[in-house]
Design a protein around this motif. Structure first.
Motif, PDB file in Angstrom:
ATOM      1  N   ARG A 125      30.006  79.385  69.494  1.00 58.41           N
ATOM      2  CA  ARG A 125      30.271  80.123  68.261  1.00 58.41           C
ATOM      3  C   ARG A 125      31.692  80.685  68.267  1.00 58.41           C
ATOM      4  O   ARG A 125      32.112  81.324  69.213  1.00 58.41           O
ATOM      5  N   GLY A 126      32.420  80.413  67.198  1.00 57.18           N
ATOM      6  CA  GLY A 126      33.783  80.921  67.065  1.00 57.18           C
ATOM      7  C   GLY A 126      34.829  80.041  67.713  1.00 57.18           C
ATOM      8  O   GLY A 126      36.018  80.302  67.577  1.00 57.18           O
ATOM      9  N   ASN A 127      34.420  78.998  68.422  1.00 60.90           N
ATOM     10  CA  ASN A 127      35.378  78.130  69.109  1.00 60.90           C
ATOM     11  C   ASN A 127      35.405  76.714  68.553  1.00 60.90           C
ATOM     12  O   ASN A 127      36.077  75.859  69.111  1.00 60.90           O
ATOM     13  N   LEU A 128      34.661  76.468  67.495  1.00 58.92           N
ATOM     14  CA  LEU A 128      34.590  75.124  66.931  1.00 58.92           C
ATOM     15  C   LEU A 128      35.394  75.032  65.650  1.00 58.92           C
ATOM     16  O   LEU A 128      35.534  76.016  64.922  1.00 58.92           O
ATOM     17  N   ALA A 129      35.875  73.834  65.394  1.00 58.49           N
ATOM     18  CA  ALA A 129      36.502  73.569  64.102  1.00 58.49           C
ATOM     19  C   ALA A 129      35.402  73.605  63.049  1.00 58.49           C
ATOM     20  O   ALA A 129      34.230  73.350  63.363  1.00 58.49           O
ATOM     21  N   PRO A 130      35.732  73.913  61.805  1.00 61.74           N
ATOM     22  CA  PRO A 130      34.701  73.979  60.761  1.00 61.74           C
ATOM     23  C   PRO A 130      33.873  72.689  60.652  1.00 61.74           C
ATOM     24  O   PRO A 130      32.667  72.739  60.444  1.00 61.74           O
ATOM     25  N   GLU A 131      34.513  71.538  60.803  1.00 63.75           N
ATOM     26  CA  GLU A 131      33.789  70.263  60.724  1.00 63.75           C
ATOM     27  C   GLU A 131      32.792  70.131  61.870  1.00 63.75           C
ATOM     28  O   GLU A 131      31.685  69.638  61.684  1.00 63.75           O
ATOM     29  N   GLU A 132      33.204  70.546  63.069  1.00 67.12           N
ATOM     30  CA  GLU A 132      32.315  70.481  64.234  1.00 67.12           C
ATOM     31  C   GLU A 132      31.130  71.422  64.064  1.00 67.12           C
ATOM     32  O   GLU A 132      29.986  71.054  64.353  1.00 67.12           O
ATOM     33  N   GLN A 133      31.393  72.621  63.577  1.00 64.27           N
ATOM     34  CA  GLN A 133      30.325  73.594  63.349  1.00 64.27           C
ATOM     35  C   GLN A 133      29.328  73.065  62.318  1.00 64.27           C
ATOM     36  O   GLN A 133      28.117  73.155  62.504  1.00 64.27           O
ATOM     37  N   GLU A 134      29.846  72.487  61.232  1.00 65.49           N
ATOM     38  CA  GLU A 134      28.986  71.946  60.184  1.00 65.49           C
ATOM     39  C   GLU A 134      28.138  70.787  60.709  1.00 65.49           C
ATOM     40  O   GLU A 134      26.938  70.697  60.407  1.00 65.49           O
ATOM     41  N   LEU A 135      28.740  69.908  61.494  1.00 71.08           N
ATOM     42  CA  LEU A 135      27.997  68.782  62.065  1.00 71.08           C
ATOM     43  C   LEU A 135      26.873  69.277  62.962  1.00 71.08           C
ATOM     44  O   LEU A 135      25.730  68.808  62.862  1.00 71.08           O
ATOM     45  N   LEU A 136      27.177  70.226  63.832  1.00 67.94           N
ATOM     46  CA  LEU A 136      26.163  70.751  64.747  1.00 67.94           C
ATOM     47  C   LEU A 136      25.027  71.407  63.970  1.00 67.94           C
ATOM     48  O   LEU A 136      23.843  71.178  64.270  1.00 67.94           O
ATOM     49  N   GLU A 137      25.335  72.192  62.954  1.00 64.65           N
ATOM     50  CA  GLU A 137      24.308  72.835  62.128  1.00 64.65           C
ATOM     51  C   GLU A 137      23.445  71.788  61.418  1.00 64.65           C
ATOM     52  O   GLU A 137      22.220  71.914  61.365  1.00 64.65           O
ATOM     53  N   ARG A 138      24.093  70.760  60.879  1.00 63.02           N
ATOM     54  CA  ARG A 138      23.378  69.717  60.145  1.00 63.02           C
ATOM     55  C   ARG A 138      22.444  68.935  61.069  1.00 63.02           C
ATOM     56  O   ARG A 138      21.281  68.670  60.725  1.00 63.02           O
ATOM     57  N   VAL A 139      22.921  68.565  62.259  1.00 64.25           N
ATOM     58  CA  VAL A 139      22.095  67.827  63.221  1.00 64.25           C
ATOM     59  C   VAL A 139      20.910  68.681  63.656  1.00 64.25           C
ATOM     60  O   VAL A 139      19.772  68.196  63.708  1.00 64.25           O
ATOM     61  N   LEU A 140      21.171  69.955  63.957  1.00 62.57           N
ATOM     62  CA  LEU A 140      20.070  70.847  64.347  1.00 62.57           C
ATOM     63  C   LEU A 140      19.038  70.983  63.233  1.00 62.57           C
ATOM     64  O   LEU A 140      17.824  70.937  63.490  1.00 62.57           O
ATOM     65  N   TYR A 141      19.473  71.130  62.006  1.00 59.89           N
ATOM     66  CA  TYR A 141      18.551  71.263  60.876  1.00 59.89           C
ATOM     67  C   TYR A 141      17.666  70.021  60.768  1.00 59.89           C
ATOM     68  O   TYR A 141      16.447  70.119  60.639  1.00 59.89           O
ATOM     69  N   ARG A 142      18.291  68.850  60.817  1.00 57.99           N
ATOM     70  CA  ARG A 142      17.521  67.605  60.677  1.00 57.99           C
ATOM     71  C   ARG A 142      16.550  67.410  61.827  1.00 57.99           C
ATOM     72  O   ARG A 142      15.411  66.981  61.614  1.00 57.99           O
ATOM     73  N   LEU A 143      16.970  67.719  63.041  1.00 54.79           N
ATOM     74  CA  LEU A 143      16.062  67.586  64.187  1.00 54.79           C
ATOM     75  C   LEU A 143      14.888  68.565  64.085  1.00 54.79           C
ATOM     76  O   LEU A 143      13.747  68.211  64.381  1.00 54.79           O
ATOM     77  N   ARG A 144      15.168  69.772  63.638  1.00 53.60           N
ATOM     78  CA  ARG A 144      14.091  70.763  63.493  1.00 53.60           C
ATOM     79  C   ARG A 144      13.094  70.339  62.415  1.00 53.60           C
ATOM     80  O   ARG A 144      11.881  70.484  62.593  1.00 53.60           O
ATOM     81  N   MET A 145      13.594  69.829  61.305  1.00 52.09           N
ATOM     82  CA  MET A 145      12.700  69.376  60.240  1.00 52.09           C
ATOM     83  C   MET A 145      11.864  68.184  60.702  1.00 52.09           C
ATOM     84  O   MET A 145      10.666  68.089  60.398  1.00 52.09           O
ATOM     85  N   LEU A 146      12.469  67.286  61.446  1.00 52.93           N
ATOM     86  CA  LEU A 146      11.739  66.143  61.995  1.00 52.93           C
ATOM     87  C   LEU A 146      10.678  66.610  62.988  1.00 52.93           C
ATOM     88  O   LEU A 146       9.549  66.110  62.981  1.00 52.93           O
ATOM     89  N   TYR A 147      11.022  67.593  63.800  1.00 49.87           N
ATOM     90  CA  TYR A 147      10.066  68.146  64.766  1.00 49.87           C
ATOM     91  C   TYR A 147       8.860  68.771  64.039  1.00 49.87           C
ATOM     92  O   TYR A 147       7.717  68.523  64.402  1.00 49.87           O
ATOM     93  N   VAL A 148       9.129  69.563  62.992  1.00 46.28           N
ATOM     94  CA  VAL A 148       8.056  70.190  62.236  1.00 46.28           C
ATOM     95  C   VAL A 148       7.167  69.121  61.588  1.00 46.28           C
ATOM     96  O   VAL A 148       5.935  69.216  61.585  1.00 46.28           O
TER      97      VAL A 148
END
Length: 155
Positions: A125-148
């Motif tokens: 947190r705070g050390n990523l470029a905005p694109e990297e942060q967005e990618l990580l958030e998006r991947v986590l969201y999709r994996l969590r939804m798939l898990y549910v």
């Protein structure tokens, strides 16, 4: 008995030969100003750059340089995210295991893999470029939804 020519420290003990101890503190133990020091003392230490990025780096004092961290050639943060997300996809049965060619589902191991990606998000947190942060958030969201979705199918 010590001779008068032997060096002594302020406490009266012997100092090793060749070492001279000079007390440069501006105040005594009781808080009074020592003689020989000016009333106003300038700060000797250089300023440290603050967390405001490049603007702080340009105001940094001598001896401090703010440089971006270089990633190793041929690898970037996107590759790390993908490498950590791939096992979660295998464990959720979304893609076939490359070794066996079969789809398997292990929700507990998939949850652990998703949690490790979330830990990476928290620690970076705070050390990523905005694109990297967005990618990580998006991947986590999709994996969590798939898990549910997969957990709902099983029970």
């Amino acid at each position: 008995m010590a001779s008068a020519s032997e060096p002594r420290d302020e406490a009266g003990g012997k100092s090793p030969p060749g070492i001279k101890v000079t007390d440069r503190r501006h105040f005594t133990a009781t808080g009074e100003r020592r003689e020989g020091f000016p009333e106003e003392v300038a700060e000797d230490s250089p300023q440290r750059p603050g967390p405001s990025g490049a603007a702080a780096g340009s105001q940094a004092g001598p001896g401090f340089e703010r440089r971006p961290v270089r990633e190793p050639d041929g690898v970037d943060f996107t590759m790390l995210i993908n490498a950590m997300a791939q096992p979660a996809l295998w464990l959720l049965g979304e893609v076939a295991d490359p070794a066996t060619g079969q789809r398997t589902m292990n929700l507990e191991q998939a949850r652990l893999q998703i949690d490790m990606l979330d830990l990476l998000r928290v620690k970076c947190r705070g050390n990523l470029a905005p694109e990297e942060q967005e990618l990580l958030e998006r991947v986590l969201y999709r994996l969590r939804m798939l898990y549910v979705s997969r957990a709902g199918q099983l029970g």
